[in-house]
Every structure is written in structure tokens, then in C-alpha cells.
Motif scaffolding. Structure first.
Motif, PDB file in Angstrom:
ATOM      1  N   PHE A 121     -15.220  20.167  -2.597  1.00 13.97           N
ATOM      2  CA  PHE A 121     -16.105  20.858  -1.660  1.00 13.97           C
ATOM      3  C   PHE A 121     -17.076  19.904  -0.972  1.00 13.97           C
ATOM      4  N   GLY A 122     -17.399  18.803  -1.627  1.00 15.36           N
ATOM      5  CA  GLY A 122     -18.314  17.845  -1.010  1.00 15.36           C
ATOM      6  C   GLY A 122     -17.647  16.976   0.034  1.00 15.36           C
ATOM      7  N   ALA A 123     -16.342  16.709  -0.130  1.00 15.85           N
ATOM      8  CA  ALA A 123     -15.633  15.828   0.793  1.00 15.85           C
ATOM      9  C   ALA A 123     -15.709  16.295   2.248  1.00 15.85           C
ATOM     10  N   PRO A 124     -15.355  17.560   2.551  1.00 13.64           N
ATOM     11  CA  PRO A 124     -15.424  17.966   3.963  1.00 13.64           C
ATOM     12  C   PRO A 124     -16.842  17.980   4.512  1.00 13.64           C
ATOM     13  N   ILE A 125     -17.821  18.313   3.670  1.00 14.28           N
ATOM     14  CA  ILE A 125     -19.219  18.337   4.126  1.00 14.28           C
ATOM     15  C   ILE A 125     -19.665  16.943   4.541  1.00 14.28           C
ATOM     16  N   LEU A 131     -23.886   4.512   2.668  1.00 12.83           N
ATOM     17  CA  LEU A 131     -24.599   5.735   2.289  1.00 12.83           C
ATOM     18  C   LEU A 131     -23.880   6.462   1.153  1.00 12.83           C
ATOM     19  N   LEU A 132     -22.560   6.472   1.203  1.00 17.37           N
ATOM     20  CA  LEU A 132     -21.779   7.155   0.179  1.00 17.37           C
ATOM     21  C   LEU A 132     -21.911   6.461  -1.183  1.00 17.37           C
ATOM     22  N   ILE A 133     -21.911   5.130  -1.199  1.00 19.49           N
ATOM     23  CA  ILE A 133     -22.059   4.427  -2.478  1.00 19.49           C
ATOM     24  C   ILE A 133     -23.470   4.596  -3.028  1.00 19.49           C
ATOM     25  N   ALA A 134     -24.466   4.795  -2.149  1.00 12.78           N
ATOM     26  CA  ALA A 134     -25.827   5.059  -2.605  1.00 12.78           C
ATOM     27  C   ALA A 134     -25.905   6.407  -3.324  1.00 12.78           C
ATOM     28  N   ILE A 135     -25.221   7.420  -2.795  1.00  8.78           N
ATOM     29  CA  ILE A 135     -25.174   8.727  -3.461  1.00  8.78           C
ATOM     30  C   ILE A 135     -24.521   8.599  -4.833  1.00  8.78           C
ATOM     31  N   PHE A 136     -23.483   7.794  -4.903  1.00  6.89           N
ATOM     32  CA  PHE A 136     -22.790   7.558  -6.167  1.00  6.89           C
ATOM     33  C   PHE A 136     -23.738   6.958  -7.212  1.00  6.89           C
ATOM     34  N   ILE A 137     -24.535   5.979  -6.820  1.00  9.16           N
ATOM     35  CA  ILE A 137     -25.464   5.330  -7.754  1.00  9.16           C
ATOM     36  C   ILE A 137     -26.502   6.315  -8.259  1.00  9.16           C
ATOM     37  N   VAL A 138     -27.087   7.091  -7.352  1.00  8.28           N
ATOM     38  CA  VAL A 138     -28.104   8.073  -7.742  1.00  8.28           C
ATOM     39  C   VAL A 138     -27.510   9.112  -8.701  1.00  8.28           C
ATOM     40  N   GLY A 139     -26.307   9.571  -8.412  1.00  9.65           N
ATOM     41  CA  GLY A 139     -25.665  10.569  -9.270  1.00  9.65           C
ATOM     42  C   GLY A 139     -25.447  10.072 -10.690  1.00  9.65           C
ATOM     43  N   ASN A 140     -25.070   8.799 -10.845  1.00  5.17           N
ATOM     44  CA  ASN A 140     -24.840   8.269 -12.187  1.00  5.17           C
ATOM     45  C   ASN A 140     -26.140   8.031 -12.947  1.00  5.17           C
ATOM     46  N   VAL A 141     -27.224   7.726 -12.237  1.00  4.52           N
ATOM     47  CA  VAL A 141     -28.530   7.654 -12.892  1.00  4.52           C
ATOM     48  C   VAL A 141     -28.882   9.021 -13.476  1.00  4.52           C
ATOM     49  N   LEU A 142     -28.627  10.080 -12.713  1.00  2.00           N
ATOM     50  CA  LEU A 142     -28.906  11.433 -13.191  1.00  2.00           C
ATOM     51  C   LEU A 142     -28.025  11.792 -14.393  1.00  2.00           C
ATOM     52  N   VAL A 172     -23.209  16.053  -8.256  1.00  2.00           N
ATOM     53  CA  VAL A 172     -23.889  15.207  -7.266  1.00  2.00           C
ATOM     54  C   VAL A 172     -23.116  13.910  -7.064  1.00  2.00           C
ATOM     55  N   THR A 173     -22.711  13.295  -8.169  1.00  2.27           N
ATOM     56  CA  THR A 173     -21.940  12.049  -8.095  1.00  2.27           C
ATOM     57  C   THR A 173     -20.633  12.259  -7.338  1.00  2.27           C
ATOM     58  N   ALA A 174     -20.000  13.400  -7.592  1.00  3.95           N
ATOM     59  CA  ALA A 174     -18.690  13.674  -7.015  1.00  3.95           C
ATOM     60  C   ALA A 174     -18.720  13.839  -5.506  1.00  3.95           C
ATOM     61  N   PHE A 175     -19.874  14.229  -4.958  1.00  5.87           N
ATOM     62  CA  PHE A 175     -19.942  14.487  -3.523  1.00  5.87           C
ATOM     63  C   PHE A 175     -19.550  13.256  -2.704  1.00  5.87           C
ATOM     64  N   SER A 176     -19.848  12.069  -3.227  1.00  5.26           N
ATOM     65  CA  SER A 176     -19.532  10.862  -2.465  1.00  5.26           C
ATOM     66  C   SER A 176     -18.081  10.434  -2.614  1.00  5.26           C
ATOM     67  N   HIS A 177     -17.409  10.923  -3.646  1.00  2.00           N
ATOM     68  CA  HIS A 177     -16.082  10.427  -4.018  1.00  2.00           C
ATOM     69  C   HIS A 177     -15.044  10.630  -2.909  1.00  2.00           C
ATOM     70  N   GLY A 178     -14.832  11.885  -2.524  1.00  3.06           N
ATOM     71  CA  GLY A 178     -13.765  12.181  -1.572  1.00  3.06           C
ATOM     72  C   GLY A 178     -13.977  11.525  -0.228  1.00  3.06           C
ATOM     73  N   ALA A 179     -15.219  11.576   0.267  1.00  2.00           N
ATOM     74  CA  ALA A 179     -15.505  10.981   1.569  1.00  2.00           C
ATOM     75  C   ALA A 179     -15.320   9.469   1.527  1.00  2.00           C
ATOM     76  N   PHE A 180     -15.707   8.837   0.415  1.00  2.95           N
ATOM     77  CA  PHE A 180     -15.563   7.379   0.323  1.00  2.95           C
ATOM     78  C   PHE A 180     -14.103   6.971   0.328  1.00  2.95           C
ATOM     79  N   PHE A 181     -13.290   7.599  -0.519  1.00  5.30           N
ATOM     80  CA  PHE A 181     -11.885   7.210  -0.582  1.00  5.30           C
ATOM     81  C   PHE A 181     -11.155   7.577   0.702  1.00  5.30           C
ATOM     82  N   GLY A 182     -11.510   8.719   1.297  1.00  7.26           N
ATOM     83  CA  GLY A 182     -10.862   9.110   2.541  1.00  7.26           C
ATOM     84  C   GLY A 182     -11.154   8.130   3.657  1.00  7.26           C
TER      85      GLY A 182
END
Length: 397
Positions: free
Chosen positions: A48-52, A68-79, A95-105
Motif C-alpha cells: 500500500f505504501g509503494a503506489p503512494i 528520501l526513500l532510504i531516509a525513511i528506511f533508516i527512521v523506520g528501523n530506529v523505531l 513505516v519501514t516498509a513504505f520505502s521498500h516498494g518505491a525504492f526497488f521499483g
């Protein structure tokens, strides 16, 4: 290299939870099937985060978008590392997952555009090599670290990997990567084609087959094969080697004959998973079967990613990102189906039958898609549409 390093960090945080399920469940007073839903939560966050995020970053410079996507990933893993309860850990994983799909895509598109057409699938496979190396190094050593120092230590280690990956992206990504052109409405329309939808459905089923078994691989090895937690770490390492080899081999096969490679991969996957229902009771044979299973399963990843991009030629960025959502929707579905079966009395030793059934469904859809290709006269080795032959009128002009 920068994209592969980032995918290594993302892959580690996605997959390492499988090796830590018993520790997380014990620490947060949850059952193993409940802890397994952390896999589903992450996967749904990707879906659901990928298309957003794809829409939000569509007009940005691609280099800035990836940072920006890798920054979201870092913050999510801190949480994740700080989460005091099961519910908050689930939220942090999402939260961490939101960056995953968009980054790989987006990363897959950037990688494929830097090479000649006949090497596009291999370029995507090289980026995904970070994901497979996460299974060779990140998962087993992350599991060992979590067992020795507590599962939170593993997530702090992933934060460190994310920081290094962000530095590599900043230093090494080309600075002239332009954003995608075209209008969003036109891109969305191109995603409605039958072959695009079939390609994404194949990705869902391939991933569901993998994760219906992969999510519960640690309890399968401990309770059915009789392996100790220390032995599980080394088995996961060997499985990661299989994933890496399969990923690279799949890239070459995809550049040679894309859809026949996908069809053959599914057929072999069914046989291997059916065999695992027998060999999982025998420690030595179970290890060999897992190696082959990992190689076959990940040989499908880059060809399926390229298939979606080819079929949605009018919207490659959005299609590539949505296909990552499709993969992770399959992750969630596979983990959920496994949880449902185990909750209703299926033994861990029979879980591979679920994966075999989902692979059979994937094979059926792949055959339908390939038949549609042949009806349309598409025979390109890498699945690209061939230009129409000029008419007599055009030749005269």
C-alpha cells in the motif's frame, strides 16, 4: 553498487525477522504465528505504501527520490529497535516498509536504463543481488546477533547498514537522473492492460509461494528437521547462497527467453517444494533441498520485474514500483495462509505443500499469459514487443 548496497540493507530488515520469530515472540509475549504476522504487516506496508510514494516522488529527480526513500528506511528501523510492544513494533515495521516498494521499483528502472537492451534483466538482477546477499550475510549474522545480544541489536545493526547505504547513494548515484516524463493519468491507463495485470498476478503468486514457507523456515528446521538454533544460522546462510546464485542465473535466463524461463521456473519450483515435504524430516537432505529451492525461487524475481516493465511500456516507473507492491502482497498472503493453516492444525512438516499449490497457480497464470503472447505474435527473447511491419503504403511513402 550503490543500489545494491541499499537493497542489502532493505533485504536484511525484511528477511531477518524470520530468524528472530521465536525471540521476538518470547520477548513481546506473543505466539510464533502472531510474530509471523510481522512479516505480513511489513509486506502490506510495501503493497500500500509503494503506489503512494511512487506518485509522491514521480516528478522528483530520481537521485533525490532514492535518497528520501532510504531516509525513511533508516527512521523506520530506529523505531523498530526502540519499540516496547508488539503493536508498536508492527507500526514501526509498516513505516519501514513504505520505502521498500518505491525504492526497488525506481531503482530497477535506473539500473535497466544504464545498460544495453539485451542486458536489462541482468542489470536488474545485479541490483537485486544486494537483496540476495542480505540472505547470505544479513539474515544469518543478524539472526546470530539477535540470539546473542537480543533482537533489538539486530535492528540497530540494520540502522548502521542504512546509513552506509545512504552515503553510497549520495556519493555514487549519477547527478543527472531526470524524473519520469508523461502524465499520471496516461500512466495509470497503461497499467490496465490485461498482460500487465497478469504479470503482476504472477508476481503475487510467486512471492506467496516463497513466503508461505520462508516465514516459518526457522520453526520447520528446529521442530521438524531437528536442527539447533546454531545450525539454523548456517542453514540460512546456505539458503542465501542459493538465492544469490538463482538471482544471477535468472537474470541471464530472462535476457535469453523471458516467459519460457518463468514457466520452467514454476514447474521446477512445484517439484522442489513437493520433495521438501519428505526431505524436511531429514536434516542433511533438507539443507540440500533448501539450497535448490532458494535458487529456483529467486531466479523468477528479475524476469518478472522486467516482464511488468515491458508490458507497461507507457508507465515503467509506476509499473515497476507497483510490481514490488505485488511481490509484497504475495509475501503477506503467503505468511497469512501459512499462519491460517498452522492455527488450524497443519503440521510444520506439511507447510511446503502450501507453497507448491501457490506455485501451481502461478504456473497456470504464466501459461495463460504466454499463450496470449503467442496469439499476438510476440516472440522476442526478452519479452519486448516487436515493431509492426510497415505497410505497402508506408514503404512507398
Amino acid at each position: 553498487m550503490a543500489l545494491a548496497m541499499a537493497s542489502f540493507g532493505i533485504g536484511t530488515t525484511e528477511f531477518v525477522i524470520m530468524g528472530l520469530l521465536p525471540d521476538v515472540a518470547r520477548d513481546l509475549s506473543a505466539t510464533i504465528p502472531q510474530a509471523g504476522l510481522l512479516v505480513s504487516g511489513y509486506a502490506l506496508g510495501v503493497a500500500f505504501g509503494a503506489p503512494i510514494l511512487a506518485v509522491a516522488t514521480a516528478r522528483l529527480d530520481r537521485r533525490l527520490a532514492l535518497l528520501l526513500l532510504i531516509a525513511i528506511f533508516i527512521v523506520g528501523n530506529v523505531l523498530c529497535a526502540l519499540a516496547p510492544s508488539y503493536a508498536l513494533l508492527m507500526g514501526a515495521r509498516i513505516v519501514t516498509a513504505f520505502s521498500h516498494g518505491a525504492f526497488f521499483g525506481l531503482g530497477a528502472i535506473v539500473a535497466s536504463e544504464l545498460v544495453p537492451p539485451q542486458k536489462k534483466v541482468q542489470a536488474i538482477a545485479l541490483m537485486f543481488m544486494g537483496l540476495t546477499l542480505a540472505n547470505v550475510l544479513g539474515v544469518p549474522f543478524g539472526t546470530a546477533l539477535g540470539q546473542a545480544e537480543g533482537w533489538r541489536a539486530t535492528f540497530w545493526a540494520v540502522v548502521g547498514i542504512g546509513v552506509v547505504a545512504a552515503a553510497a547513494l549520495y556519493a555514487w548515484l549519477p547527478r543527472d537522473i531526470a524524473p519520469a516524463g508523461g502524465r499520471l493519468i496516461q500512466e495509470v491507463r497503461s497499467l490496465g492492460r490485461t498482460q500487465v495485470l497478469l504479470a503482476m498476478l504472477i508476481s503475487v503468486l510467486a512471492s506467496a509461494s516463497l513466503f508461505s514457507v520462508f516465514t516459518y523456515i526457522t520453526p520447520i528446521l528446529e521442530r521438524v528437521s531437528g536442527d539447533s538454533p546454531h545450525q539454523v544460522t548456517w542453514v540460512l546462510l546456505l539458503l542465501g547462497v542459493g538465492l544469490t546464485i538463482g538471482n544471477l542465473f535468472g537474470g541471464r535466463l530472462g535476457d535469453w527467453r523471458l516467459m519460457p524461463s518463468v514457466i520452467g521456473g514454476f514447474a521446477l519450483l512445484i517439484l522442489v517444494l513437493a520433495g521438501f515435504t519428505v526431505t524436511d524430516h531429514l536434516s542433511g537432505l533438507s539443507v540440500a533441498t533448501l539450497f535448490v529451492w532458494g535458487a529456483v525461487a529467486f531466479a523468477l524475481v528479475s524476469p518478472l520485474q522486467m516482464r511488468v516493465v515491458n508490458e507497461a511500456s507507457g508507465a515503467p516507473n509506476l509499473a515497476s514500483t507497483l510490481n514490488q507492491g505485488a511481490f509484497n502482497l504475495g509475501n503477506a498472503a503467503g505468511a497469512f495462509v501459512g499462519d491460517l493453516a498452522l492455527t488450524h492444525g497443519l503440521s510444520y512438516g506439511n507447510v511446503p505443500w502450501i507453497g507448491a499449490g501457490l506455485a501451481a497457480a502461478g504456473l497456470a497464470v504464466a501459461l495463460v499469459s504466454y499463450r496470449l503472447d503467442r496469439r499476438s505474435g510476440i516472440h522476442s527473447p526478452i519479452g519486448m514487443r516487436q515493431p509492426e511491419a510497415p505497410t505497402a503504403m508506408q514503404m512507398t511513402s
